[in-house]
Design a protein around this motif. Structure first.
Motif, PDB file in Angstrom:
ATOM      1  N   TRP A  53       0.815  -1.222   0.000  1.00 34.84           N
ATOM      2  CA  TRP A  53       0.000   0.000   0.000  1.00 34.84           C
ATOM      3  C   TRP A  53       0.846   1.268   0.000  1.00 34.84           C
ATOM      4  O   TRP A  53       0.405   2.319  -0.453  1.00 34.84           O
ATOM      5  CB  TRP A  53      -0.943   0.012   1.212  1.00 34.84           C
ATOM      6  N   TYR A  56       3.533   2.002  -1.711  1.00 34.97           N
ATOM      7  CA  TYR A  56       4.071   2.436  -2.996  1.00 34.97           C
ATOM      8  C   TYR A  56       3.131   2.182  -4.181  1.00 34.97           C
ATOM      9  O   TYR A  56       3.413   2.639  -5.300  1.00 34.97           O
ATOM     10  CB  TYR A  56       5.413   1.744  -3.273  1.00 34.97           C
ATOM     11  N   GLU A  59      -1.126   1.668  -5.680  1.00 33.58           N
ATOM     12  CA  GLU A  59      -2.562   1.819  -5.484  1.00 33.58           C
ATOM     13  C   GLU A  59      -3.261   1.476  -6.791  1.00 33.58           C
ATOM     14  O   GLU A  59      -2.870   1.959  -7.859  1.00 33.58           O
ATOM     15  CB  GLU A  59      -2.903   3.248  -5.062  1.00 33.58           C
ATOM     16  N   LYS A  91      -1.057   0.181  -9.700  1.00 27.62           N
ATOM     17  CA  LYS A  91      -0.045   1.052 -10.292  1.00 27.62           C
ATOM     18  C   LYS A  91       0.795   1.705  -9.197  1.00 27.62           C
ATOM     19  O   LYS A  91       0.312   1.956  -8.095  1.00 27.62           O
ATOM     20  CB  LYS A  91      -0.713   2.141 -11.140  1.00 27.62           C
ATOM     21  N   HIS A  92       2.054   1.985  -9.532  1.00 29.62           N
ATOM     22  CA  HIS A  92       2.934   2.640  -8.574  1.00 29.62           C
ATOM     23  C   HIS A  92       2.510   4.089  -8.373  1.00 29.62           C
ATOM     24  O   HIS A  92       2.145   4.795  -9.320  1.00 29.62           O
ATOM     25  CB  HIS A  92       4.383   2.586  -9.068  1.00 29.62           C
ATOM     26  N   ARG A  93       2.566   4.538  -7.134  1.00 28.99           N
ATOM     27  CA  ARG A  93       2.272   5.931  -6.815  1.00 28.99           C
ATOM     28  C   ARG A  93       3.439   6.817  -7.268  1.00 28.99           C
ATOM     29  O   ARG A  93       4.582   6.345  -7.388  1.00 28.99           O
ATOM     30  CB  ARG A  93       2.123   6.109  -5.303  1.00 28.99           C
ATOM     31  N   ASP A 108       4.350  10.800  -3.186  1.00 31.28           N
ATOM     32  CA  ASP A 108       3.257  10.150  -2.461  1.00 31.28           C
ATOM     33  C   ASP A 108       3.747   8.903  -1.733  1.00 31.28           C
ATOM     34  O   ASP A 108       3.310   8.603  -0.615  1.00 31.28           O
ATOM     35  CB  ASP A 108       2.126   9.777  -3.423  1.00 31.28           C
ATOM     36  N   VAL A 109       4.651   8.159  -2.372  1.00 34.77           N
ATOM     37  CA  VAL A 109       5.216   6.964  -1.736  1.00 34.77           C
ATOM     38  C   VAL A 109       5.886   7.341  -0.423  1.00 34.77           C
ATOM     39  O   VAL A 109       5.664   6.711   0.617  1.00 34.77           O
ATOM     40  CB  VAL A 109       6.228   6.278  -2.679  1.00 34.77           C
TER      41      VAL A 109
END
Length: 214
Positions: A183, A185, A187, A190-192, A196-197
């Protein structure tokens, strides 16, 4: 790294990102952002050919973090993980021949369990640091609360379906050493974005540490 050393590290951060790499470049970007957000321990699952080269690249880029190899279920994969620089290995379940093989070796292996019967057998074999998987499908924090009453000497590393809003429930349990998942990295598959990560990673650590200190 022995189990006692791993426990000491995880008691501090209490959150372990678990990455199943599909792209080495994406994985490296995610790890950079996770470390920027405070991650000190990361698990990379060894489920594909790309995972081995990715593991090696992450180890070279971040020599100071505790790096675990996931989905290790036989001695050959264990030895490969160690050669790549793994600090620990971890399985989704118990692999008795592997557990016998790693006994006394310097790199800790964490077996997986989900039932009381498996936990009893693991304890009898001297294993008290265990992975609880798949956590949410197996009852999540509610199940671990009950198991903790029966097995107060066991420390669990749950993963599988865990999301950020669930942190308080897991964090409140003394038998939960750390929580793992994607969760921080990813959502919606797809990678954030990297900023945001880092933010989600930092929030997750704060949530787990806060409950541990109250």
């Amino acid at each position: 790294m022995q189990a006692a050393d791993l426990i000491e590290v995880l008691q501090t951060v209490r959150v372990v990102p678990v990455i199943d790499p599909k792209s080495q470049a994406d994985c490296l970007l995610a790890v950079d952002a996770l470390v920027a957000g405070g991650a000190t321990a990361i698990e990379i699952t060894l489920r594909s050919d790309i995972a081995y080269d990715t593991f090696r690249a992450v180890r070279a880029a971040h020599p100071g973090i505790v790096l675990g190899a996931g989905s290790v279920m036989d001695s050959q994969t264990y030895e490969k993980a160690v050669s790549l620089g793994a600090d620990f290995t971890i399985s989704p379940g118990r692999c008795l021949t592997l557990e016998a093989y790693v006994a006394g070796k310097p790199v800790a292996h964490v077996p997986g369990v989900v039932t009381p019967t498996e936990i009893i057998a693991a304890r009898q074999a001297g294993q008290t640091l265990l992975k609880f998987y798949p956590s949410e499908a197996a009852g999540g924090a509610s199940a671990l609360k009950d198991l903790g009453r029966i097995f107060p000497d066991v420390l669990m590393m749950p993963s599988g379906g865990i999301k950020e809003p669930m942190m308080p429930d897991y964090a409140a349990l003394p038998g939960v050493l750390s929580v793992g998942g994607s969760w921080m990295y990813a959502e919606g598959g797809k990678h954030r974005p990297a900023p945001d990560v880092s933010k989600v990673m930092a929030r997750s650590i704060t949530a787990m540490r806060g409950a541990a200190q109250t």
